[in-house]
Motif scaffolding. Structure first.
Motif, PDB file in Angstrom:
ATOM      1  N   ILE A  82       0.887  -1.163   0.000  1.00 14.34           N
ATOM      2  CA  ILE A  82       0.000   0.000   0.000  1.00 14.34           C
ATOM      3  C   ILE A  82       0.924   1.211   0.000  1.00 14.34           C
ATOM      4  N   MET A  83       1.060   1.818  -1.164  1.00 15.98           N
ATOM      5  CA  MET A  83       2.106   2.805  -1.420  1.00 15.98           C
ATOM      6  C   MET A  83       2.058   4.020  -0.490  1.00 15.98           C
ATOM      7  N   ASP A  84       0.877   4.385  -0.008  1.00 17.66           N
ATOM      8  CA  ASP A  84       0.777   5.552   0.873  1.00 17.66           C
ATOM      9  C   ASP A  84       0.587   5.147   2.335  1.00 17.66           C
ATOM     10  N   GLU A  85       0.951   3.931   2.670  1.00 13.97           N
ATOM     11  CA  GLU A  85       0.817   3.453   4.053  1.00 13.97           C
ATOM     12  C   GLU A  85       1.571   4.357   5.034  1.00 13.97           C
ATOM     13  N   ASP A  86       2.691   4.912   4.601  1.00 16.79           N
ATOM     14  CA  ASP A  86       3.500   5.786   5.454  1.00 16.79           C
ATOM     15  C   ASP A  86       3.393   7.245   5.042  1.00 16.79           C
ATOM     16  N   GLY A  87       2.332   7.611   4.329  1.00 19.64           N
ATOM     17  CA  GLY A  87       2.130   8.992   3.920  1.00 19.64           C
ATOM     18  C   GLY A  87       2.392   9.199   2.441  1.00 19.64           C
ATOM     19  N   ALA A  88       2.461  10.451   2.036  1.00 14.13           N
ATOM     20  CA  ALA A  88       2.627  10.824   0.633  1.00 14.13           C
ATOM     21  C   ALA A  88       3.750  11.839   0.497  1.00 14.13           C
ATOM     22  N   VAL A  89       4.270  11.956  -0.719  1.00 15.78           N
ATOM     23  CA  VAL A  89       5.289  12.951  -1.048  1.00 15.78           C
ATOM     24  C   VAL A  89       4.912  13.585  -2.378  1.00 15.78           C
ATOM     25  N   MET A  90       5.446  14.762  -2.620  1.00 21.79           N
ATOM     26  CA  MET A  90       5.250  15.425  -3.907  1.00 21.79           C
ATOM     27  C   MET A  90       6.488  15.166  -4.758  1.00 21.79           C
ATOM     28  N   ILE A  91       6.277  14.780  -6.023  1.00 20.62           N
ATOM     29  CA  ILE A  91       7.399  14.579  -6.937  1.00 20.62           C
ATOM     30  C   ILE A  91       7.242  15.528  -8.113  1.00 20.62           C
ATOM     31  N   PRO A  92       8.358  15.945  -8.705  1.00 23.11           N
ATOM     32  CA  PRO A  92       8.279  16.868  -9.841  1.00 23.11           C
ATOM     33  C   PRO A  92       7.797  16.169 -11.099  1.00 23.11           C
ATOM     34  N   VAL A  93       7.129  16.934 -11.963  1.00 24.79           N
ATOM     35  CA  VAL A  93       6.726  16.458 -13.282  1.00 24.79           C
ATOM     36  C   VAL A  93       7.483  17.324 -14.276  1.00 24.79           C
ATOM     37  N   ARG A  94       8.536  16.769 -14.858  1.00 20.29           N
ATOM     38  CA  ARG A  94       9.362  17.536 -15.800  1.00 20.29           C
ATOM     39  C   ARG A  94       8.579  17.829 -17.076  1.00 20.29           C
ATOM     40  N   GLY A  95       8.541  19.075 -17.450  1.00 19.75           N
ATOM     41  CA  GLY A  95       7.862  19.462 -18.684  1.00 19.75           C
ATOM     42  C   GLY A  95       6.353  19.301 -18.631  1.00 19.75           C
ATOM     43  N   GLY A  96       5.797  19.229 -17.425  1.00 20.13           N
ATOM     44  CA  GLY A  96       4.360  19.030 -17.288  1.00 20.13           C
ATOM     45  C   GLY A  96       3.557  20.166 -17.875  1.00 20.13           C
ATOM     46  N   LYS A  97       2.529  19.827 -18.624  1.00 20.02           N
ATOM     47  CA  LYS A  97       1.677  20.846 -19.237  1.00 20.02           C
ATOM     48  C   LYS A  97       0.678  21.398 -18.226  1.00 20.02           C
ATOM     49  N   HIS A  98       0.076  20.518 -17.431  1.00 12.71           N
ATOM     50  CA  HIS A  98      -0.948  20.940 -16.481  1.00 12.71           C
ATOM     51  C   HIS A  98      -0.461  20.943 -15.034  1.00 12.71           C
ATOM     52  N   PHE A  99       0.554  20.124 -14.738  1.00 15.16           N
ATOM     53  CA  PHE A  99       1.060  20.033 -13.373  1.00 15.16           C
ATOM     54  C   PHE A  99       2.573  20.096 -13.381  1.00 15.16           C
ATOM     55  N   LYS A 100       3.130  20.708 -12.376  1.00 12.67           N
ATOM     56  CA  LYS A 100       4.585  20.754 -12.199  1.00 12.67           C
ATOM     57  C   LYS A 100       5.035  19.750 -11.144  1.00 12.67           C
ATOM     58  N   GLU A 101       4.083  19.241 -10.366  1.00 11.00           N
ATOM     59  CA  GLU A 101       4.377  18.207  -9.384  1.00 11.00           C
ATOM     60  C   GLU A 101       3.119  17.394  -9.143  1.00 11.00           C
ATOM     61  N   MET A 102       3.311  16.195  -8.567  1.00 12.70           N
ATOM     62  CA  MET A 102       2.161  15.350  -8.279  1.00 12.70           C
ATOM     63  C   MET A 102       2.372  14.630  -6.956  1.00 12.70           C
ATOM     64  N   SER A 103       1.278  14.279  -6.310  1.00  9.17           N
ATOM     65  CA  SER A 103       1.302  13.595  -5.031  1.00  9.17           C
ATOM     66  C   SER A 103       1.289  12.097  -5.269  1.00  9.17           C
ATOM     67  N   VAL A 104       2.234  11.398  -4.642  1.00  6.80           N
ATOM     68  CA  VAL A 104       2.307   9.941  -4.762  1.00  6.80           C
ATOM     69  C   VAL A 104       2.541   9.340  -3.374  1.00  6.80           C
TER      70      VAL A 104
END
Length: 194
Positions: free
Chosen positions: A160-182
């Motif tokens: 369960i990938m978010d069992e220990d919480g979430a982090v923001m990662i960069p989205v290189r060259g993102g059109k709509h987002f510059k980062e995303m929560s994973v």
């Protein structure tokens, strides 16, 4: 982001005051995903089908990023394994199989025999999931693990990938987002492609 206490939900475990923006981010992302999935049908695009109805996957034209796309009419463990054989070259290391494990007792669950056959074919693989943002039986990690057991997904490890919480990662060259929560486990278990 604080480490989540056992039994806490994603929202309860977060001391991050930006959580409402995370919800907006997820809602926008889900909306774009749904839109991209619906776009071909809205534009009346017809997928190219295999010339035979057998289990051999047909290779469809490449998408605009140059990725090959495969299609099969054989919705079975054998059909899934045949598709896997077409794309598995060069896949090494720890492999995550992402799927919807479903609410308790379904009904919208993939046949477990298909997924089990695939998982057993892929060395060093496990299933991955994330907790939900809506209250239910997959909202907390403890409830989610119970649902996984009820639905029969306990034939291999489930991360369960978010069992220990979430982090923001960069989205290189993102059109709509510059980062995303994973889920925080993603930072440890994956190569960075974005």
């Amino acid at each position: 982001m604080q480490k989540r206490e056992p039994g806490k939900s994603n929202l309860e475990a977060s001391a991050n005051p930006a959580m409402p923006s995370r919800r907006k981010f997820l809602a926008a992302g889900l909306g774009m995903t749904a839109g991209s999935l619906l776009a071909p049908s809205l534009l009346r695009a017809k997928p190219r089908q295999s010339s035979n109805s057998g289990s051999n996957p047909a290779r469809l034209p490449q998408d605009k990023l140059g990725s090959p796309v495969f299609f099969t009419n054989d919705i079975s463990a054998n059909g899934l394994l045949e598709i896997h054989s077409k794309i598995s070259e060069g896949i090494t290391g720890k492999v995550a199989i992402k799927l919807h494990t479903g609410e308790p007792h379904g009904p919208n669950i993939l046949p477990r025999d298909m997924v089990k056959a695939l998982q057993q074919r892929i060395p060093n693989s496990n299933l991955v999931e994330t907790n939900t943002f809506y209250k239910g039986k997959r909202y907390t990690t403890a409830d989610h693990r119970e649902t996984i057991k009820i639905n029969g997904w306990d034939f291999c490890p489930v991360d369960i990938m978010d069992e220990d919480g979430a982090v923001m990662i960069p989205v290189r060259g993102g059109k709509h987002f510059k980062e995303m929560s994973v889920g925080k486990h993603m930072r440890v278990t994956t190569r960075w492609w974005c």
